[in-house]
Scaffold this motif. Structure first.
Motif, mmCIF file in Angstrom:
data_model
loop_
_atom_site.group_PDB
_atom_site.id
_atom_site.type_symbol
_atom_site.label_atom_id
_atom_site.label_comp_id
_atom_site.label_asym_id
_atom_site.label_seq_id
_atom_site.Cartn_x
_atom_site.Cartn_y
_atom_site.Cartn_z
ATOM 1 N N HIS A 170 0.826 -1.209 0.000
ATOM 2 C CA HIS A 170 0.000 0.000 0.000
ATOM 3 C C HIS A 170 0.865 1.265 0.000
ATOM 4 N N PRO A 228 -1.546 2.205 -3.979
ATOM 5 C CA PRO A 228 -2.515 2.365 -2.886
ATOM 6 C C PRO A 228 -3.647 1.330 -2.979
ATOM 7 N N GLN A 248 -6.197 1.016 -0.275
ATOM 8 C CA GLN A 248 -6.633 1.498 1.024
ATOM 9 C C GLN A 248 -7.663 0.589 1.702
ATOM 10 N N ASP A 272 -6.034 -2.522 2.863
ATOM 11 C CA ASP A 272 -5.135 -2.179 3.965
ATOM 12 C C ASP A 272 -5.913 -2.007 5.270
#
Length: 114
Positions: free
Chosen positions: A78, A83, A85, A88
């Motif tokens: 990440h 990314p 998100q 994550d």
């Protein structure tokens, strides 16, 4: 600020790898990893039933090691690759649940066998 969180993700990944290493070492030599499971006020030699303790503690170390390694890898991806998100956040939640479970479970084992 992002570089600090990226460094933390690498640290978590390394902790997960250490847990997996500790699991393999405990399975191989039969000694309790005192750093991971006991703390500085306890010694492996004071265990009331080492075999029973190991049968219950070693699988917990494996589970925690897998969850920690996966979260560290996801978090590092990440921050350093792309990314992701939502994934994550989900991995972080699973990691924190696993962390609390591991702490409570191993504390109960320690209280029972030491």
């Amino acid at each position: 600020m992002d570089s600090m969180f990226g460094a933390i993700s690498i640290l978590i990944l390394c902790c997960g790898i250490y847990c997996l290493y500790a699991y393999l070492k405990m399975k191989k030599d039969g000694h309790i990893n005192e750093v991971l499971l006991l703390g500085k006020n306890f010694s492996e030699h004071n265990c009331k039933d080492k075999k029973a303790y190991m049968e219950k503690a070693v699988p917990a170390v494996l589970i925690f090691g897998i969850v920690t390694t996966l979260y560290g890898a996801i978090d590092a991806i990440h921050f350093y690759v792309t990314p992701i998100q939502i994934l994550d956040y989900i991995a972080m939640a699973v990691f924190f649940v696993a962390l609390v479970w591991f702490m409570v479970y191993t504390t109960k084992l320690k209280n029972k066998y030491f």
